[in-house]
Design a protein around this motif. Structure first.
Motif, mmCIF file in Angstrom:
data_model
loop_
_atom_site.group_PDB
_atom_site.id
_atom_site.type_symbol
_atom_site.label_atom_id
_atom_site.label_comp_id
_atom_site.label_asym_id
_atom_site.label_seq_id
_atom_site.Cartn_x
_atom_site.Cartn_y
_atom_site.Cartn_z
ATOM 1 N N PHE A 1013 42.989 61.235 63.798
ATOM 2 C CA PHE A 1013 42.916 60.576 62.495
ATOM 3 C C PHE A 1013 42.276 59.196 62.572
ATOM 4 N N HIS A 1014 41.489 58.957 63.643
ATOM 5 C CA HIS A 1014 40.633 57.779 63.580
ATOM 6 C C HIS A 1014 39.484 58.024 62.616
ATOM 7 N N VAL A 1015 39.278 59.278 62.254
ATOM 8 C CA VAL A 1015 38.379 59.651 61.170
ATOM 9 C C VAL A 1015 39.210 59.757 59.895
ATOM 10 N N GLN A 1016 38.678 59.280 58.781
ATOM 11 C CA GLN A 1016 39.413 59.276 57.528
ATOM 12 C C GLN A 1016 39.847 60.688 57.140
ATOM 13 N N PRO A 1017 41.088 60.864 56.611
ATOM 14 C CA PRO A 1017 41.549 62.208 56.226
ATOM 15 C C PRO A 1017 40.650 62.898 55.208
ATOM 16 N N THR A 1018 40.047 62.121 54.311
ATOM 17 C CA THR A 1018 39.148 62.748 53.332
ATOM 18 C C THR A 1018 37.920 63.345 54.005
ATOM 19 N N ASN A 1041 43.363 82.242 58.656
ATOM 20 C CA ASN A 1041 44.493 81.767 57.865
ATOM 21 C C ASN A 1041 45.601 81.207 58.751
ATOM 22 N N ASP A 1042 45.828 81.847 59.901
ATOM 23 C CA ASP A 1042 46.881 81.380 60.787
ATOM 24 C C ASP A 1042 46.641 79.958 61.277
ATOM 25 N N TYR A 1043 45.390 79.583 61.496
ATOM 26 C CA TYR A 1043 45.074 78.223 61.943
ATOM 27 C C TYR A 1043 44.944 77.251 60.776
ATOM 28 N N MET A 1044 44.432 77.725 59.639
ATOM 29 C CA MET A 1044 44.174 76.817 58.522
ATOM 30 C C MET A 1044 45.469 76.313 57.885
ATOM 31 N N TRP A 1045 46.503 77.148 57.763
ATOM 32 C CA TRP A 1045 47.730 76.706 57.105
ATOM 33 C C TRP A 1045 48.374 75.526 57.824
ATOM 34 N N PRO A 1046 48.628 75.559 59.116
ATOM 35 C CA PRO A 1046 49.227 74.369 59.763
ATOM 36 C C PRO A 1046 48.299 73.157 59.751
ATOM 37 N N ILE A 1047 46.997 73.398 59.854
ATOM 38 C CA ILE A 1047 46.059 72.267 59.819
ATOM 39 C C ILE A 1047 46.117 71.580 58.465
ATOM 40 N N LEU A 1048 46.111 72.362 57.380
ATOM 41 C CA LEU A 1048 46.116 71.763 56.043
ATOM 42 C C LEU A 1048 47.450 71.107 55.725
ATOM 43 N N ARG A 1049 48.550 71.668 56.198
ATOM 44 C CA ARG A 1049 49.840 71.035 55.963
ATOM 45 C C ARG A 1049 49.933 69.678 56.670
ATOM 46 N N LYS A 1050 49.379 69.618 57.883
ATOM 47 C CA LYS A 1050 49.338 68.330 58.588
ATOM 48 C C LYS A 1050 48.428 67.344 57.869
ATOM 49 N N LEU A 1051 47.323 67.829 57.370
ATOM 50 C CA LEU A 1051 46.377 66.963 56.674
ATOM 51 C C LEU A 1051 46.945 66.463 55.354
ATOM 52 N N ALA A 1052 47.682 67.323 54.641
ATOM 53 C CA ALA A 1052 48.215 66.942 53.329
ATOM 54 C C ALA A 1052 49.226 65.817 53.428
ATOM 55 N N ARG A 1053 49.841 65.620 54.577
ATOM 56 C CA ARG A 1053 50.830 64.565 54.744
ATOM 57 C C ARG A 1053 50.197 63.222 55.124
ATOM 58 N N GLN A 1054 48.887 63.201 55.245
ATOM 59 C CA GLN A 1054 48.168 61.956 55.498
ATOM 60 C C GLN A 1054 47.808 61.299 54.161
ATOM 61 N N HIS A 1055 47.389 60.087 54.241
ATOM 62 C CA HIS A 1055 47.015 59.353 53.029
ATOM 63 C C HIS A 1055 45.581 59.730 52.640
ATOM 64 N N LEU A 1056 45.490 60.694 51.759
ATOM 65 C CA LEU A 1056 44.178 61.113 51.263
ATOM 66 C C LEU A 1056 43.753 60.202 50.123
ATOM 67 N N ASP A 1057 42.532 59.756 50.172
ATOM 68 C CA ASP A 1057 41.993 58.888 49.117
ATOM 69 C C ASP A 1057 40.587 59.374 48.780
ATOM 70 N N LEU A 1095 44.543 69.937 46.473
ATOM 71 C CA LEU A 1095 44.781 68.647 47.128
ATOM 72 C C LEU A 1095 44.149 67.462 46.385
ATOM 73 N N PRO A 1096 42.918 67.550 45.893
ATOM 74 C CA PRO A 1096 42.371 66.403 45.153
ATOM 75 C C PRO A 1096 42.975 66.212 43.770
ATOM 76 N N LEU A 1097 43.878 67.126 43.306
ATOM 77 C CA LEU A 1097 44.444 67.034 41.968
ATOM 78 C C LEU A 1097 45.761 66.270 41.937
ATOM 79 N N GLN A 1098 46.173 65.696 43.063
ATOM 80 C CA GLN A 1098 47.401 64.918 43.068
ATOM 81 C C GLN A 1098 47.264 63.709 42.150
ATOM 82 N N GLN A 1099 48.397 63.236 41.646
ATOM 83 C CA GLN A 1099 48.377 62.221 40.596
ATOM 84 C C GLN A 1099 47.828 60.873 41.070
#
Length: 1189
Positions: A1013-1018, A1041-1057, A1095-1099
């Protein structure tokens, strides 16, 4: 006969001739004399005199007449009344200083008429004026009009004037300066403004010989003139000067001699930069004496120094000396700028500003000047604009290091698209200079101009060296430019003829010269630098230099000749020998000159044997220049032989008798080489182990080159006795040296000399159209790796030889390798963010050390678990700093460090990781077991074998990074780009490519999250989007799908901007719209795709993403059937804070009312919409009408 002054006459001779002339001591001696016959004169007969006689008589009478001047009555305020009296004063006859009669000048206002000629009319008018003036009394005025006391004496008489003068003096002495100024202002306010204006604007008129009008200045004007005039002493000295025509002062011409105005306080922090003649920036309020000639009559005359605009204007002066002075000053400013002295001084970098203001065109104009001194100054200024001597010196210093012969490719960083390339021919020079400065120099025919200067003007040494530096910098641009320099008619012929002579007798002299101004007929070492820069591009150019211009013949002469006998300064002669070695080494790397080297081997070998007894390691510490030169010369000689072995032994070997099958170098041709070098290395390692002081820099480089030579020899030498010899060398000499106390102290300098961990900022003083290697960082600080006592070369050579020992000998497997602890402290400093100097050209030598260090620790198992984890992170971080030529290093790190299962298991406790990260043990085990395939996949995808082979042979390398910071996603991005060009449907390699990429992402995300995550999450989100956009069904694969689900769950918990710009994406909203279109077209409501889309639709994200989906894509809403359990993050992130955009709220209500979304089909969307509508109605009870609910 009077002698005319000559150019060789001194000032005293001129003054003596002047005094003789004025005293009449010089008589004219002429060969023929004119005898004037006597003539009769009769005054009673009118018209008997000649016209010239009458004119002389008229002039004499006019001089004898007196003039009368009457002052008007002037009443001054208060009790001071100026009396008006008329006193006749006889004007003494002024002695004529000129021995010639006054020239009669006709009045230009007269025109010929019927009353006579112009000449006759003027004589009649003069006679009438003489008769009118004869009746007037005479008065004379003082010579200086601003001396009021003299005027009063002339008008009132001496007694009355003295009385009034004494009263005025007493009155003024009793008043302060403020009182005087106040009385002056009151006087001006009382007088009629029209009268003041009349007095100020009153014109002076002078009749031809009989009218004088004196204007009485006001007090303000007198005071102002007094301030602007020079000091009385200076005027008096000028009047009493011994020079002619200095007795009459002309105020306008001497006004520049007045005192300087006081320095003004400059408001704010910014002010116009001014420089002295050495190019040093002067302070704003610096007070310098006028004797240093830095004050002038331009803007801000009170400030010393010249601005850039004034210097550029002065460089086009009509005075040759001013042009030379301006160009030399600009050259000094540019040199200081390239050193980084002015990095933080200006609002904008100086060199781009000069290029934008057409400085390049100005210098080109000066190259065409007729004055040789201006041409020489222009060459120096152009050289300082294009290149830096300090950068070139640092590049030459790298030649005593292994692989230091690599040269940078300094072409423009600005890439022109196809449209710009079509319009390139129509671009003007100053427009093209913003894109590529070197191309502009080619368009200006700079090589042709330099050839003309060499052949016709034949400048002195500084200009010659500057011209060679210009050609060298141009040759670094590209092979095409280097080819054009070689193809320039007669240019290289002139350079080799004038500055690389082969006549030994002309090179030698019995007297040593400390300074050589004329270098024609003498060897100039900068020419050898130009030759090796050209030869480094390809073997064809190298061969052409050798065949056509006999480059090797010159090199042999300079290497073999005694430097004491050269007609050069001592330092230049020694550097010439070193440059000869450097150039020969470049030729050998291109496969040229091998036969000549072997012919010269009988000369090399005795010199190498002398090093066994004459050269020691501690001799360099005494700061002896001879000792340092001996070390550098030995390093050059050893690396020259190492280059020969590398060129001849690129692959395989011939059993015992042949070192390689490339050039078939027979071992007898280099007989005794290994033995001699091993003796030297053994002696030098023993001496270094006994040194109590820090290891000298030059001595460490010499030992490092010897070890590198042995490493290359043992790499390609296959012989039964090779392992035993290598065992003896490493166990008896290399390992004891590594474990010695001096090496422990040397290892402590690794952090101090590291570019990768440096806190210095990379400079931005150079435009992209004219890049540089940047040997200095921001503020003029030398990059750390180039500082003295650099420890990297010696450690690199030791680790390289030890790795070869482990590969060649079985006994090395049981050796206890004790690496200094400071080396591991160095690794800790590399775990943070990348330094801005990581992309510096000279960082490649530190990366060579890091490669050998990481590889030897991984191969020998010298890392503890903590150190292994640390080394894994350092490899991930530093791999993005590798540049062209380091492809082999990148492949080694990918295969043996980053994706090496055993190395990862050594540094990570997987059981703990599984519990802490809640990972699927089965999925992680499968991934780790297949890491070797992932490593092979990345090495083939990112660094094909063809690029690796090319990097081994090419000498001129681009100055860039071979891998981006997000290199882990590069196969996915390339897959998406190929799909855009041509649909990839039915390609079986698509899923495999995506799968290998996701496995790599999965492992690194959970094992190295700090690095990941030295690269921005976005940016991670944008790269993972390629999985859904490349092809139509990759995301439907179960393994994906087996790899994408854990990757996206980890990514979603980062500060996406998603409001921030994303590198590589022009507009993220366009990418998001492509995702929605793809979702509508091929997803069939796939939950993974739907969760990714939300993911980009968060408030807390920008509302434009929510508007894009809800307002423009109702079909996507229908098939977005996600439920709570399938969400990547808590649903609260889509609920809070509550929505305030009325357009979106109305669309929520409309979608529910129309049945586009329902609670059964679209549970997540329905809950989000009803939540925001409910809270909006609670805040606004009257909003039901707007929502139509």
């Amino acid at each position: 006969m009077a002698a005319r002054p000559k150019l060789v006459c001194g000032e005293d001779e001129l003054m003596e001739m002047q005094e003789k002339f004025r005293s009449g001591g010089i008589t004219n001696s002429i060969s023929s004399k004119v005898i004037k016959a006597p003539h009769k004169t009769n005054a009673s007969i009118p018209g008997n005199e000649s016209i010239f006689a009458k004119r002389r008589e008229m002039v004499e009478k006019i001089k004898e007449n007196t003039f009368h001047f009457q002052l008007p009555k002037v009443q001054v305020l208060k009790d001071v009344v100026e009396k008006c009296e008329t006193v006749e004063i006889k004007v003494p006859e002024k002695k004529r200083e000129n021995h010639f009669p006054e020239v009669f000048q006709r009045m230009k206002s007269m025109k010929a008429s019927g009353s006579g000629s112009i000449f006759a009319q003027q004589l009649r008018k003069a006679k009438m004026m003489r008769d009118e003036v004869a009746e007037l009394p005479s008065v004379i005025l003082p010579s200086c009009l601003n001396q009021c006391s003299e005027i009063a004496k002339a008008v009132l008489g001496e007694t009355e004037a003295n009385k009034i003068h004494q009263e005025n003096v007493q009155k003024l002495s009793s008043m302060t300066d403020k009182d005087i100024l106040r009385e002056q202002q009151q006087l001006l306010q009382t007088l009629d403004p029209k009268l003041i204006a009349l007095l100020k604007n009153k014109k002076k008129y002078t009749s031809s010989s009989n009218q004088i009008l004196v204007e009485t200045p006001t007090v303000t004007e007198i005071s102002k003139e007094t301030e602007d005039e020079p000091e009385i002493g200076e005027i008096h000295e000028m009047k009493n000067s011994k020079w002619l025509h200095m007795n009459h002062m002309e105020k306008e011409k001497v006004r520049w001699m007045a005192s300087l105005p006081p320095l003004k306080e400059i408001p704010g922090e910014s002010f116009q930069a001014r420089f002295d003649f050495q190019g040093r920036l002067l302070e704003a309020n610096v007070d310098l004496p006028v004797t240093i000639a830095l004050h002038h009559h331009g803007e801000e005359p009170e400030r010393a120094g010249y601005s850039i605009n004034e210097l550029m204007l002065l460089s086009r002066s009509s005075k040759m000396q001013q042009r030379v002075l301006a160009l030399n000053t600009l050259a000094n400013i540019l040199e200081n700028t390239r050193l980084g002295i002015y990095d933080s001084c200006f609002e904008a970098p100086l060199i781009p500003v000069l290029l934008d203001n057409r400085f390049l065109m100005l210098v080109r104009f000066c190259l065409d000047d007729s004055a040789p001194s201006v041409v020489a100054a222009a060459l120096v200024a152009l050289s300082r604009l294009l290149s830096s001597p300090f950068d070139e010196t640092c590049l030459e210093r790298c030649f005593i290091w292994h692989l230091g012969e690599k040269q940078p490719n300094l072409c423009s960083r600005i890439q022109m698209d196809s449209t710009d390339q079509e319009q390139e021919a129509e671009m003007k020079d100053y427009e093209m200079s913003r894109v590529d400065v070197i191309k502009v120099c080619l368009r200006m025919d700079i090589p042709l101009r330099i050839r003309y200067i060499f052949e016709e003007i034949r400048p002195e040494a500084p200009a010659v060296i500057a011209a060679i530096e210009i050609l060298t910098r141009m040759a670094r641009h590209s092979s095409a430019v280097a080819q054009s320099i070689v193809d320039c008619p007669r240019l290289m012929d002139a350079i080799f003829q004038f500055f690389l002579p082969k006549d030994v007798t002309s090179l030698c002299t019995s007297q040593e010269q400390d300074r050589v101004n004329n270098v024609y007929g003498l060897p100039v070492r900068q020419v050898l630098r130009l030759a090796r820069v050209i030869a480094s591009w390809n073997a064809e150019l190298a061969t052409r230099l050798v065949v056509k211009y006999a480059l090797l013949e010159s090199i042999k002469i300079y290497v073999a000749i005694d430097t004491v006998q050269l007609n050069l300064p001592t330092q230049e002669a020694l550097l010439l020998v070193l440059d000869s070695y450097y150039t020969w080494r470049t030729l050998l790397r291109q496969g040229v000159g091998i036969e000549s080297f072997l012919e010269f081997y009988p000369v090399w070998f005795p010199q190498l044997q002398s090093y066994q007894s004459s050269i020691s390691m501690d001799s360099g510490y005494s700061n002896s220049s001879n000792a340092r030169f001996s070390h550098h010369l030995g390093s050059s000689l050893l690396l020259l032989m190492e280059a020969l072995l590398s060129a001849c032994c690129t692959s395989g070997c011939c059993a015992g008798s042949c070192l390689g099958d490339h050039k078939h170098l027979h071992i007898k041709q280099v007989g005794g080489l290994r033995e001699a070098v091993e003796i030297c290395v053994a002696k030098w390692t023993w001496q270094l182990r006994k040194i109590t002081d820090p290891i000298p820099d030059s001595a460490g480089s010499l030992l490092a080159t010897g070890i590198h030579l042995l490493a290359t020899f043992y790499t390609h030498w296959i012989d039964p006795q090779a392992p035993s010899l290598l065992d003896k060398l490493c166990s008896s000499h290399i390992l004891p040296l590594l474990h010695s106390e001096p090496m422990q102290e040397l290892a402590k300098l690794l952090i101090q000399h590291s570019n990768l961990s440096s806190t210095l900022q990379s400079c931005s003083r150079f435009p992209e159209s004219l890049p540089s290697v940047c040997a200095t960082a921001m503020g003029g600080e030398l990059v750390p790796i180039m500082a003295s006592s650099n420890p990297f070369p010696l450690f690199t050579s030791i680790f390289r030889l030890l790795r070869i020992w482990k590969d060649k000998s079985a006994s090395a497997q049981v050796v206890d390798l004790r690496i200094p602890n400071s080396c591991f402290d160095y690794l800790v400093n590399l775990t943070g963010p990348l330094s801005s100097l990581s992309g510096n050209w000279f960082t490649r030598y530190e990366l060579q050390f890091l490669h050998e260090f990481l590889m030897i620790c991984a191969e020998w198992g010298a890392f503890t678990p903590e150190q292994s984890r640390l080394a894994h992170q350092v490899a991930l971080t530093a791999i993005t700093s590798l540049g062209p030529g380091a492809e082999v290093i990148a492949v080694d790190w990918i295969l043996h460090l980053i994706f090496q299962k055993d190395f990862i298991l050594r540094g990570f406790d997987l059981d703990t990781s599984l519990e802490q990260l809640h990972l699927n043990e089965t999925l992680l085990s499968i991934t780790l077991n297949g890491l070797s395939h992932v490593g092979n996949f990345y090495s083939d995808q990112l660094l094909p074998e063809e690029s690796r082979k090319h990097s081994r042979t090419v000498l001129t390398l681009e100055h860039r990074q071979i891998l981006p910071t997000d290199w882990i996603y590069l196969p996915l991005v390339l897959l998406y780009q190929r799909d855009l060009e041509k649909p990839l449907e039915g390609n079986t390699n698509i899923v495999e490519t995506a799968l290998f990429s996701l496995r790599a992402v999965y492992v690194l995300l959970f094992l190295q999250p700090t690095w990941f995550f030295h690269v921005q999450p976005t940016e991670h989100y944008a790269r993972l989007a390629c999985t859904f956009l490349a092809g139509n069904d990759i995301f439907l694969d179960k393994t994906i799908n087996d790899y994408m689900w854990p990757i996206l769950r980890k990514l979603a918990r980062q500060h996406l901007d998603f409001s921030r710009p994303v590198s590589g994406v022009d507009d993220f909203i366009d990418l998001y719209e492509r995702l929605i279109d793809q979702f509508e077209a091929v997803s069939y409501g796939n939950p993974l795709f739907a969760a990714f889309l939300l993911l980009p639709l968060q408030q807390h994200q920008p509302v434009r993403f929510r508007l894009k989906l809800w307002c423009e894509h109702p079909n996507a809403l229908r098939i977005l059937t996600l439920n709570d359990q399938q969400m990547l993050h808590s649903l609260d992130h889509w609920k809070e804070p509550t929505e305030t955009n009325e357009v979106l709220l109305i669309k929520y209500a409309a979608s529910i009312r129309s049945g586009t979304i329902t609670s059964q089909r679209n549970p997540v969307l329905f809950e989000i919409a009803t939540h925001h509508i409910t809270h909006y109605v609670e805040r606004n009870p009257h909003a039901l009408d707007k929502l139509n609910l």
